[in-house]
Write a protein that holds these residues in place. Structure first.
Motif, PDB file in Angstrom:
ATOM      1  N   UNK A 120     -17.288-122.509   6.706  1.00 15.35           N
ATOM      2  CA  UNK A 120     -18.386-123.399   7.086  1.00 15.35           C
ATOM      3  C   UNK A 120     -17.983-124.223   8.294  1.00 15.35           C
ATOM      4  N   UNK A 121     -18.947-124.561   9.107  1.00 17.61           N
ATOM      5  CA  UNK A 121     -18.667-125.302  10.340  1.00 17.61           C
ATOM      6  C   UNK A 121     -17.972-126.635  10.046  1.00 17.61           C
ATOM      7  N   UNK A 122     -18.350-127.280   8.963  1.00 14.73           N
ATOM      8  CA  UNK A 122     -17.779-128.582   8.601  1.00 14.73           C
ATOM      9  C   UNK A 122     -16.669-128.443   7.563  1.00 14.73           C
ATOM     10  N   UNK A 123     -15.941-127.317   7.545  1.00 12.25           N
ATOM     11  CA  UNK A 123     -14.961-127.031   6.501  1.00 12.25           C
ATOM     12  C   UNK A 123     -13.901-128.111   6.369  1.00 12.25           C
ATOM     13  N   UNK A 124     -13.550-128.784   7.462  1.00 11.06           N
ATOM     14  CA  UNK A 124     -12.500-129.818   7.407  1.00 11.06           C
ATOM     15  C   UNK A 124     -12.903-131.019   6.549  1.00 11.06           C
ATOM     16  N   UNK A 125     -14.209-131.205   6.370  1.00 11.44           N
ATOM     17  CA  UNK A 125     -14.716-132.325   5.583  1.00 11.44           C
ATOM     18  C   UNK A 125     -14.925-131.967   4.108  1.00 11.44           C
ATOM     19  N   UNK A 126     -14.614-130.745   3.726  1.00  8.64           N
ATOM     20  CA  UNK A 126     -14.921-130.255   2.388  1.00  8.64           C
ATOM     21  C   UNK A 126     -13.655-129.960   1.593  1.00  8.64           C
ATOM     22  N   UNK A 127     -13.773-129.927   0.262  1.00 14.09           N
ATOM     23  CA  UNK A 127     -12.637-129.472  -0.543  1.00 14.09           C
ATOM     24  C   UNK A 127     -12.368-127.988  -0.257  1.00 14.09           C
ATOM     25  N   UNK A 128     -11.131-127.543  -0.402  1.00 17.98           N
ATOM     26  CA  UNK A 128     -10.730-126.189  -0.031  1.00 17.98           C
ATOM     27  C   UNK A 128     -11.591-125.105  -0.688  1.00 17.98           C
ATOM     28  N   UNK A 129     -12.005-125.294  -1.925  1.00 19.45           N
ATOM     29  CA  UNK A 129     -12.802-124.275  -2.607  1.00 19.45           C
ATOM     30  C   UNK A 129     -14.201-124.110  -2.016  1.00 19.45           C
ATOM     31  N   UNK A 130     -14.613-125.002  -1.108  1.00 21.67           N
ATOM     32  CA  UNK A 130     -15.927-124.902  -0.467  1.00 21.67           C
ATOM     33  C   UNK A 130     -15.834-124.490   1.002  1.00 21.67           C
TER      34      UNK A 130
END
Length: 148
Positions: free
Chosen positions: A10-20
């Motif tokens: 996802x484009x915002x992956x850095x803001x999300x928990x690893x499983x998302x």
């Protein structure tokens, strides 16, 4: 017939928990939005649909886009290009056969129009995909390729 499926971060992956971080589904590249130019990349998962008939969609980082090979590893995990896999390589020697563990990256080969597993010594064939285990991917686990 092979299932056509993609995954990407996802484009915002850095803001999300690893499983998302990762999403799977159909790939869509949007270049026009109601007459205005845009350049957005999406994965549409298709599990639910909105009023216009589209599935849940996630804007993705197009640099992380990977295509499903149509194969599963020995644990039943889907194998995508840019995965890092381990496998046993059996070679013929003068005294019989020799086995050694290999780690390689799954890549698409344009010349042969198929997926290959490559390691630092040689390019393996797509047949290795039948007997391998996914241990990571080049985006999150690149150091796995350097260890071997």
């Amino acid at each position: 017939m092979r299932e056509i499926l993609f995954r990407a971060k996802r484009k915002n992956w850095r803001d999300l928990p690893k499983e998302e971080w990762w999403v799977e589904g159909s790939y869509h590249h949007q270049t026009d939005y109601y007459g205005e130019s845009c350049d957005k990349h999406y994965i549409i998962d298709g599990t639910t649909t909105d009023m216009e008939g589209y599935g849940e969609h996630y804007e993705i980082d197009p640099e992380t886009l990977c295509q499903y090979t149509g194969k599963m590893d020995e644990d039943g995990e889907k194998i995508f290009d840019k995965n890092i896999v381990c496998f046993i390589d059996i070679t013929s020697t003068e005294s019989g056969y020799s086995e050694h563990s290999c780690v390689g990256q799954v890549l698409w080969c344009e010349e042969e129009c198929c997926f290959h597993v490559t390691d630092r010594l040689s390019a393996e064939s797509w047949e290795v995909l039948n007997e391998c285990k996914v241990i990571g991917n080049v985006f999150d686990d690149k150091e796995l390729l350097e260890e071997f």
